[in-house]
Design a protein around this motif. Structure first.
Motif, short mmCIF file in Angstrom:
data_model
loop_
_atom_site.label_atom_id
_atom_site.label_comp_id
_atom_site.label_asym_id
_atom_site.label_seq_id
_atom_site.Cartn_x
_atom_site.Cartn_y
_atom_site.Cartn_z
N UNK A 3 -3.31 -3.36 11.62
CA UNK A 3 -2.41 -2.50 12.39
C UNK A 3 -2.01 -1.21 11.72
N UNK A 4 -2.54 -0.89 10.55
CA UNK A 4 -2.16 0.33 9.88
C UNK A 4 -3.37 1.16 9.50
N UNK A 5 -3.13 2.37 9.11
CA UNK A 5 -4.21 3.26 8.71
C UNK A 5 -4.34 3.24 7.20
N UNK A 6 -5.49 3.66 6.73
CA UNK A 6 -5.70 3.77 5.28
C UNK A 6 -4.74 4.79 4.69
N UNK A 7 -4.45 5.86 5.44
CA UNK A 7 -3.51 6.88 4.96
C UNK A 7 -2.12 6.28 4.76
N UNK A 8 -1.66 5.49 5.73
CA UNK A 8 -0.34 4.86 5.61
C UNK A 8 -0.32 3.91 4.42
N UNK A 9 -1.38 3.18 4.24
CA UNK A 9 -1.45 2.25 3.10
C UNK A 9 -1.36 3.02 1.79
N UNK A 10 -2.12 4.10 1.64
CA UNK A 10 -2.12 4.87 0.40
C UNK A 10 -0.79 5.58 0.16
#
Length: 172
Positions: A3-10
């Motif tokens: 449910x999340x983007x790689x950008x949000x994770x980073x």
């Protein structure tokens, strides 16, 4: 990532990047870890150097007995993999009797030297830019040297007394 983007994770979870308007700017830690192009890593000597010493002490001049085997470079994943492969080939092995069969046994337990290597890379002081992590193979021992001293929260006396101490130099 559920449910999340790689950008949000980073940016939010790992704090390896920052948002600047609509763009994401990677922090140095992200580049050290994941850069495809090593020239993008703005850190001289974020590498591992491996040396073989003939004997039990380093000598200079006419008695020079040190050979640099390799320098493992790239992002930290590549550095660790290169050093692991190299050390796997240069650490001596001998056959030892186990039960009824001979088994090849490395000079140093694989898990131990691999953990020492990962710890040296992960916990080095990246503020020191003129030195690499170094692995020294002597006739009687292996030394893994990581740039940087003890953190202020860690006292040598506690380590010698085998007291548990935790401090993070590079929390990301």
């Amino acid at each position: 990532l559920e449910g999340g983007s790689i950008e949000a994770y980073l940016v939010e979870t790992r704090r390896l990047a920052d948002r600047h308007g609509k763009s994401v700017v990677f922090r140095e830690a992200a580049l050290l870890l994941f850069a495809r192009d090593p020239s993008k890593i703005d850190h001289p000597n974020a590498s591992v150097r491996v040396f073989r010493v003939q004997g039990t002490a380093r000598r200079t001049g006419r008695e020079h007995n040190v050979q640099e085997l390799s320098r493992c470079e790239g992002n930290l994943v590549q550095v660790l993999e290169g050093a692991r492969k190299l050390l796997g080939t240069v650490i001596q092995k001998s056959a030892r009797l186990h039960d009824l069969f001979f088994r090849e046994m490395p000079e140093y337990p694989t898990l131990a030297w691999q953990e020492a290597l990962v710890n040296a890379v992960a916990h080095r002081d990246y503020g020191i830019q003129g030195r690499s992590v170094e692995v020294w193979l002597y006739d009687d021992r292996m030394e893994v040297v990581s740039p940087g001293g003890l953190l202020p929260e860690v006292r040598l006396e506690d380590l010698q007394a085998r007291r548990a101490v935790h401090a993070s130099r590079n929390p990301r």
